[in-house]
Design an enzyme around this catalytic site. Structure first.
Site, PDB file in Angstrom:
ATOM      1  N   GLY A 185      19.964  -3.630  36.094  1.00 28.76           N
ATOM      2  CA  GLY A 185      18.589  -4.136  36.138  1.00 28.76           C
ATOM      3  C   GLY A 185      18.201  -4.790  34.823  1.00 28.76           C
ATOM      4  N   LEU A 191      23.328   1.513  31.506  1.00 31.36           N
ATOM      5  CA  LEU A 191      23.160   0.135  31.955  1.00 31.36           C
ATOM      6  C   LEU A 191      23.154   0.174  33.482  1.00 31.36           C
ATOM      7  CD1 LEU A 191      23.005  -2.624  30.488  1.00 31.36           C
ATOM      8  CD2 LEU A 191      25.465  -2.818  30.798  1.00 31.36           C
ATOM      9  N   ASN A 218      14.824  11.960  41.830  1.00 30.51           N
ATOM     10  CA  ASN A 218      14.793  12.484  40.463  1.00 30.51           C
ATOM     11  C   ASN A 218      16.106  13.159  40.070  1.00 30.51           C
ATOM     12  OD1 ASN A 218      12.190  11.610  39.921  1.00 30.51           O
ATOM     13  ND2 ASN A 218      11.232  13.501  40.635  1.00 30.51           N
ATOM     14  N   TYR A 252      -9.407   4.545  13.031  1.00 29.43           N
ATOM     15  CA  TYR A 252      -9.455   4.151  14.434  1.00 29.43           C
ATOM     16  C   TYR A 252      -8.051   3.687  14.803  1.00 29.43           C
ATOM     17  CZ  TYR A 252      -9.594  -0.314  12.034  1.00 29.43           C
ATOM     18  OH  TYR A 252      -9.289  -1.354  11.199  1.00 29.43           O
ATOM     19  N   GLU A 287       0.832  -1.207   0.000  1.00 32.90           N
ATOM     20  CA  GLU A 287       0.000   0.000   0.000  1.00 32.90           C
ATOM     21  C   GLU A 287       0.871   1.263   0.000  1.00 32.90           C
ATOM     22  OE1 GLU A 287      -2.354   0.123   3.558  1.00 32.90           O
ATOM     23  OE2 GLU A 287      -3.643   1.752   2.845  1.00 32.90           O
ATOM     24  N   SER A 344      -0.048  -3.092   6.884  1.00 33.51           N
ATOM     25  CA  SER A 344      -0.774  -3.545   8.072  1.00 33.51           C
ATOM     26  C   SER A 344       0.190  -3.655   9.232  1.00 33.51           C
ATOM     27  CB  SER A 344      -1.416  -4.901   7.782  1.00 33.51           C
ATOM     28  OG  SER A 344      -1.987  -5.435   8.957  1.00 33.51           O
ATOM     29  N   SER A 376      17.355  -2.437  31.270  1.00 35.45           N
ATOM     30  CA  SER A 376      18.486  -1.976  30.465  1.00 35.45           C
ATOM     31  C   SER A 376      19.279  -3.162  29.914  1.00 35.45           C
ATOM     32  CB  SER A 376      19.386  -1.024  31.259  1.00 35.45           C
ATOM     33  OG  SER A 376      19.870  -1.640  32.423  1.00 35.45           O
ATOM     34  N   LYS A 394      -8.966   3.183  -2.765  1.00 33.10           N
ATOM     35  CA  LYS A 394      -9.361   2.408  -1.578  1.00 33.10           C
ATOM     36  C   LYS A 394     -10.756   2.825  -1.103  1.00 33.10           C
ATOM     37  CE  LYS A 394      -7.315   1.264   2.983  1.00 33.10           C
ATOM     38  NZ  LYS A 394      -6.154   1.543   3.858  1.00 33.10           N
ATOM     39  N   CYS A 406      -5.543  -3.056   1.650  1.00 34.19           N
ATOM     40  CA  CYS A 406      -5.541  -3.259   3.110  1.00 34.19           C
ATOM     41  C   CYS A 406      -6.932  -3.376   3.728  1.00 34.19           C
ATOM     42  CB  CYS A 406      -4.728  -2.143   3.761  1.00 34.19           C
ATOM     43  SG  CYS A 406      -3.869  -2.690   5.266  1.00 34.19           S
TER      44      CYS A 406
END
Lengths: 541, 541
Positions: free
Chosen positions: B290, B287, B369, B117, B44, B173, B293, B111, B147
């Site tokens: 954990g 890294l 933070n 949506y 497409e 798709s 990562s 088409k 499609c």
């Protein structure tokens, strides 16, 4: 009956909070009744607010709408015309209006013209209606339309052919520069042409990046303005229809604003609504001594009051003395909390940590970005600790070409000047200064050459064309979708145009991570200009 | 003629670069000819790529399309069926397919079914076609669909009623878990039911947040799979039709992948395409020791090679020794560049600068933070200096509830695990480890309790429910649009559900500033879940 009275509820719903909106609608209906109104017209989708986006897809919305109808059914002795989401039994959802009196639904209208361009996505949510709603009340024939419907000549013509005398239009029409005037003037022509009265009730208030200006109105079938609401404020308005004269009586009409004051008020309302509807106690911003943060500060103070505004100056080696002076002076004139936080130690600690990685690489934008990010992190620290919203201060010109640091000066939850080109920033600053004997923005902030002050003797114009040239190119490319060749053909320097366009295209990734800010143009970044980040479009082809 | 051969061009266009895509299409057509194909089917909108978003609104697209046709007209002796933007003379734009042979356009199809949506916005750009295209070639009757058309029973039925033997379907798709299998199985049923052969050519490759898996196929009118392309790679495929038997000859069919390997490959391809199509020389990531990562690192290495991947460990007081060891060990096993940058001096300099503002306020998330933002700024510094893309390592569970720091661990241009819930992260890590004798992710990274290590002895489960519970609630709320009451009714703890939903709603502002990442679910954050930031929706109502 010799006359009847219509009330227009220009109100500011909280998107998603159907319960609170309905409560407010009931209060407004009661107030309208006390003023002897026979009919009250609310804005489009007034129960849920506009645009509710994917909240409209939540299955439990149906229950909420049922509750809204139950609550509104308690209102007696006035006809209410309000907007709601109509979940039909066939599973289709409609953007609808109900006419209700004494708890009885007299009629339901499903919007026929669904905008799906610019900032609108209505076809994502709604099916199209195919039927008109006409009702007679007090000997007068009314039609109902919703927003986009009234801009379809065919749709309004159909109502006129059904001998409708007055059409009640429920709207959530977002602001852009000049639009309040454009709406009224266009519909004056239409009303006259089709000999139909138009009662236009618009939503007011900021919702994320969208500003709804209100500016509701009534135009008569002779093309006269019978009523014009003020822009940017909630108000319950009234208009009388005299049966004998078959005409609306002229009520007070608020005058249109000039362009710059109109923009200024839009930004003030957008800022106020974002802060208040999000529940922040106040705002904080970095004051650099430059014009963008100076204007943002003035708008913030006008929006929520100086006592809720904190400004922080964060100087570094390249910050000039006059920047520090001007920032302090403006903070003093406006009466906001002001603090200074030197960023040398922070930038140094970053540089030392990075030294083993950088080695002797020559300095470049990396080091400039470290300054901006040190400042951004400080603002966020203050925001996290005390709960104030960080206002981002960048303008549309900068954001277009990426002349800003992601996670640096771009931090924040709301970017007041996001859709305001630098040339307009100057106009707005001058306008704000003209309102008081002592200008709130020190004159020098407006007159000195703009600089990011991220390296010695830096001026914006070292890396960018003069702002009047830059903004003209940006406007042609962004707002008018002109191609590179088109813009060069207008007389701009070929290399400058190519450079500017390449910068706009390349910086989509930055904008995508920027915060929202009030839309005032016909092509704001964000939901209205949807560009891919990975983008192979070559401007020169 | 006893047989003919159809070629399916499962290729990865560069969105917006019509010139490059057409060049590639010509090469593929030449290659197909060498293999004696009579027809080649492209995906497409193959000339401009999918989705080109608002690039489709640029007026100069018409010129580019004309150039594409000129170039394609040079290809001789093969029928090409390709997608393009058809700008009709009435001003309407269509999503169209052209059938071209020897420079002659034999037919154009617009088409008919436009998805608007989920991730699709086609009604923003295109008008609906209302006519079928049927052509006869080599004694065989072909129809063309695009499609969404093939998912409309009515549309395909109409073609069957026109005695079409094979329908050529051009697709873009997008992938989501299980969709490759779902497509083929559904269309096998349809093909059998309507006795029609379906030739399905799908786009492949990553485009921003969207992954196109390819997995093109041919199903016969008996419901048999005659051809199935591999997922997640470009390939030119061939299928033969035997006129005598009136049937497609069965070609090799690539088997479906299991769910976890399928997701893994999707993430690898998405990462590779984003990095390569954006032109980055490599990637860099933090890294932590954990699992998020660690998995991101493995995917990055599989996507672009260890030599293009840089990992940095940025320990602080609360980083455990095993985190440092495991990070170093994984970097070694994978052979990536690895560095350590302590962030103590940086965090201290922030704390000292903020002390006059903070005074003796008790420590809270603010200080956590600061650590995350120090790390984010370091990564951005390294990225700015050397040009590598920062990969963000957060997962969907964290991002849903805001368990992440804006401008901290959220920095980056591409978040590999953005649409992957934590429970799936574990599965993916185990799967990757199962592929080699020495697992690339140290076992301890998978088995130890997850921790952000932002304060002493912190565990994710101190502030969040166990991940299996959290993910189940998130899935019900996000993917299934269930209400708070619905989810509680399933047996989850009332307070836990209320807390999780409140966190999801409240953190929309963070997600809005997050970077893109590959979509693998049926409800990814970003273009598919459009929620207002200012949102008064009360979950409990």
């Amino acid at each position: 009956m010799n006359s009847f009275k219509i009330s227009l509820a220009q109100f500011s719903p909280t998107v998603g909070n159907s319960e609170a909106n309905v409560q407010r609608m009931i209060e407004l209906a009661q107030e309208a009744k006390q003023q002897n109104a026979n009919i009250i017209v609310f804005p489009e989708l007034s129960t849920i607010g506009y645009p509710a986006e994917d909240l409209l897809l939540r299955p439990s919305l149906t229950k909420r709408t049922a509750k809204a109808f139950e609550a509104l059914a308690e209102v007696k002795d006035i006809v209410m015309v309000f907007g709601f989401v109509n979940q039909a039994e066939n599973g289709q959802r409609y953007n609808s209006a109900a006419v209700m009196k004494d708890g009885q639904v007299l009629g339901i209208y499903n919007k026929q013209n669904l905008p799906n361009y610019s900032v609108f996505d209505e076809k994502r949510y709604f099916g199209e209606g195919h039927q008109h709603l006409v009702f007679e009340y007090l000997g007068h024939k009314f039609g109902v339309l919703i927003c986009e419907d009234v801009w379809s000549l065919e749709t309004v013509q159909q109502l006129a052919q059904l001998n409708v005398e007055s059409v009640l239009v429920l709207n959530a029409s977002p602001y852009e520069v000049g639009k309040p005037q454009h709406r009224i003037q266009t519909l004056q022509e239409l009303a006259k042409q089709l000999h139909i009265n138009i009662v236009y009730a618009n939503q007011v208030g900021g919702q994320d990046d969208l500003i709804f200006d209100g500016t509701s109105f009534v135009v008569t079938n002779a093309g006269q303005v019978a009523l014009q609401a003020p822009s940017f404020k909630e108000e319950l308005l009234f208009v009388d229809y005299e049966v004998e004269n078959k005409a609306y009586k002229t009520a007070t009409a608020s005058p249109f604003l000039e362009t710059i004051p109109e923009i200024y008020q839009a930004l003030v309302m957008g800022t106020r609504d974002y802060v208040q509807k999000s529940g922040f106690p106040g705002v904080i911003l970095g004051l650099s001594g430059g014009i963008d943060s100076a204007l943002t500060l003035a708008i913030a103070v006008d929006a929520i009051g100086a006592d809720k505004v904190q400004a922080v100056m964060m100087p570094y080696t390249y910050t000039s003395q006059i920047s520090v002076e001007d920032a302090a002076e403006q903070a003093k004139r406006l009466g906001v909390t002001f603090g200074i936080a030197e960023i040398h130690p922070i930038v140094n600690s970053f540089m030392q940590t990075l030294f083993p990685f950088f080695g002797n690489s020559p300095a470049d934008a990396t080091e400039e970005n470290l300054q901006a990010r040190a400042r951004g992190t400080l603002l966020m620290g203050l925001s996290n600790k005390f709960g104030n919203l960080v206002l981002s201060t960048g303008n549309k010109s900068e954001l277009s070409v990426g002349y800003c640091t992601l996670y640096g000066d771009m931090v924040g939850g709301y970017a007041v000047l996001k859709d305001v080109y630098k040339t307009i920033v100057f106009e707005l600053a001058k306008y704000r200064n003209s309102l008081e004997d002592t200008p709130v923005i020190p004159e020098r902030v407006i007159t000195r050459p703009p600089s990011a002050e991220l390296r010695p003797d830096q001026k914006d114009q070292d890396s960018l064309p003069a702002y009047d040239v830059l903004d003209a190119i940006l406007y042609a490319y962004i707002e008018e979708d002109q191609s590179q060749d088109d813009i060069i053909a207008k007389g701009f320097d070929k290399d400058v145009v190519a450079k500017v366009i390449a910068l706009v295209d390349r910086n989509e990734y930055k904008r995508r991570q920027g915060c929202i800010g009030p839309r005032i143009s016909s092509r704001a970044f964000s939901r209205e200009r949807r560009y891919p980040i990975v983008n192979g479009w070559k401007p020169g082809v």
